[in-house]
Design an enzyme around this catalytic site. Structure first.
Site: not given
Length: 557
Positions: A220, A271
């Protein structure tokens, strides 16, 4: 910890990741489906309705905020980033929803609100209790006021929701104190993203949800987290876009430092297995500027707001599509396409307004801009037919597959958007696109729940748009979307080569996407179609004449 669920662990070659071609369906949780009957949608409601989205043919869902929040801005004021608000259920409900979605082959993107927190967040409460200059205050943007006694705000910035962008606090000893910055409502205090503690906190938030198995984040206000050094005064143009999409140099939008944040986040997502994705809500004036958010080491997608805001005009659409298909691939990213979301007037109304309506103002019964319903729906169906043929990733907002219009006649006392209150009822805001959607024509609340309660009133016309009614009608907007998504997948249009076609009138869009020829009549006069079998049409086509405000997909005979 990395997830092992089916939908996210598929390893793909660089350049063929799922998010490059996905059709992503936005769920506004409080208005999608309500399992407990309290009038507000929830996570179990979503879980119960996921089969309908699998049937529609979407690849992923994006959920607007469901985290702990006082709900002053419908969840975009987060008080706890690592838990579910009881209004929507529990973390167990979230896990069940995620498992059901992944079992259906649907990926899940969650909304993240990093620009600001709720004033109820523990950090902000600690900041109020601490002294000026303290580490607790340094997590937010606190400043001394101007004037003899600090009684004036630090600068002249105006909130997106109306009024000033600064709020003065009362210090712990009862005296008037510092001011804090809030781009939106005073209950939404902006973080100071130059603070390493804020940066580390959000790395932890990302990992919390990635560890649960989410496939990505919609971020956002992704262009608003860094403010220009010195916080200089700025007065926006009177007719400007409230989110900065028309302005080039706004001290609180699009500052260069935001890119360092997303380079860092990119590494966090790397990751994890399964091509996790970041999508930016970044209101910027051009596709070229938007593309800066999706360079190879930053975000993976950015909403194409220049496309969303383009009027129903062939030349303008040709320009923004051309610019998008140049700018995004130039940095290794897919173009994205979107026509509606929870912040804009639904495109079944927006594409046929009688006057301009600036972004964020909304429309209501007293607005100068009023939709022409039949024309708006016709244009919306044609616009969606064009959009879903374009290469890249497309976003669908809940209910647009039913042809839902903007709800205009919401009673004043039922409105809930902060914009309505912050502007003293001068701007209607976004409630009209957030009304709970209809599922069954004859059911209470049109199937939104079993009690008939709804947090925003549903209009009687929702019965005609209910999913069960449209599912039984081969000519309905739902049937059109089902066909478009099935044929998009069958013809691999998300990754297809794109070519404009010459020899057509100025008010016609004509292009080839893979083996599909797309012709859209954006003008008012009928157009003769070239040779080819009609695969999909947004409206009935008689012979080889394409009516106004109609689009078709053609295949070579």
């Amino acid at each position: 910890m990395t997830s092992t669920h089916d939908a996210s662990t598929l390893v793909t070659a660089p350049g063929s990741e799922w998010w490059r071609t996905a059709v992503i369906y936005q769920i506004y949780p409080r208005s999608f489906a309500d399992a407990n009957g309290d009038g507000i949608g929830d996570l179990p409601g979503i879980t119960a309705r996921l089969d309908s989205l699998a049937d529609l043919g979407v690849d992923a869902i994006w959920l607007s905020p469901f985290m702990v929040s006082p709900q002053n801005d419908a969840g975009y004021d987060v008080a706890d980033y690592c838990d579910v608000d009881p209004l929507f259920g529990t973390l167990g409900d979230f896990d069940a929803m995620l498992a059901k979605a992944h079992g259906l082959g649907i990926r899940v993107i969650v909304d993240l609100v990093p620009n600001h927190s709720s004033d109820q967040h523990v950090w902000f409460q600690q900041a109020l209790a601490a002294a000026p200059g303290s580490p607790e205050r340094a997590r937010y943007i606190f400043r001394d006021g101007k004037g003899e006694n600090g009684e004036l705000p630090p600068n002249n910035w105006e909130s997106v929701f109306g009024g000033g962008m600064w709020e003065r606090i009362t210090e712990a000893d009862g005296t008037p104190g510092q001011w804090y910055l809030h781009i939106f409502d005073p209950s939404q205090a902006d973080f100071d993203w130059t603070n390493p503690e804020v940066q580390e906190y959000f790395r932890g938030v990302l990992r919390f949800w990635l560890d649960r198995g989410v496939d990505g984040f919609r971020v956002d206000v992704a262009h608003g987290m860094i403010k220009k050094d010195g916080l200089p005064d700025y007065t926006p143009p009177a007719d400007g876009d409230s989110m900065g999409g028309e302005d080039d140099d706004v001290p609180y939008w699009g500052q260069p430092g935001v890119h360092d944040i997303y380079r860092d986040w990119h590494q966090v997502l790397a990751e994890y297995d399964g091509d996790r994705a970041l999508c930016a809500e970044a209101w910027l004036p051009t596709p070229d500027k938007t593309a800066l958010w999706v360079r190879p080491d930053e975000m993976h997608q950015a909403f194409n707001f220049p496309y969303l805001m383009t009027e129903w005009d062939a030349a303008a659409l040709r320009t923004v599509i051309t610019d998008s298909l140049r700018a995004f691939p130039a940095v290794g990213a897919p173009a994205t396409w979107v026509l509606s979301n929870h912040d804009v007037i639904r495109h079944a109304s927006r594409l046929a307004l009688t006057a301009d309506s600036p972004q964020g103002e909304g429309i209501g019964p007293d607005s100068a801009a009023q939709p022409i319903p039949e024309l708006g729906l016709r244009r919306a169906r044609a616009a969606s037919t064009v959009m879903l043929a374009l290469p890249g990733s497309a976003y669908i907002y809940q209910g647009e597959e039913l042809g839902l219009p903007e709800v205009i006649d919401i009673p004043d006392d039922a409105r809930q958007d902060p914009t309505w209150f912050r502007t003293n009822h001068e701007k209607y805001g976004r409630d009209g696109c957030r009304v709970p959607i209809p599922w069954e024509a004859a059911a209470p609340a049109y199937g939104f729940n079993t009690t008939g309660d709804a947090w925003l009133p549903q209009p009687a016309e929702w019965a005609d748009h209910a999913r069960d009614v449209e599912a039984a009608d081969a000519d309905s907007t739902l049937s059109l979307y089902r066909t478009l998504l099935a044929e998009r997948r069958a013809h691999l249009l998300g990754s297809a080569p794109f070519t404009w076609l010459d020899g057509f009138a100025d008010d016609v869009l004509a292009f080839r996407s893979g083996d599909v020829t797309v012709i859209a009549n954006v003008g008012s006069a009928p157009v003769e179609l070239p040779a080819g079998r009609i695969l999909v049409a947004s409206e009935p086509v008689d012979g080889r004449t394409l009516p106004a405000d109609t689009a078709v997909w053609l295949l070579a005979d």
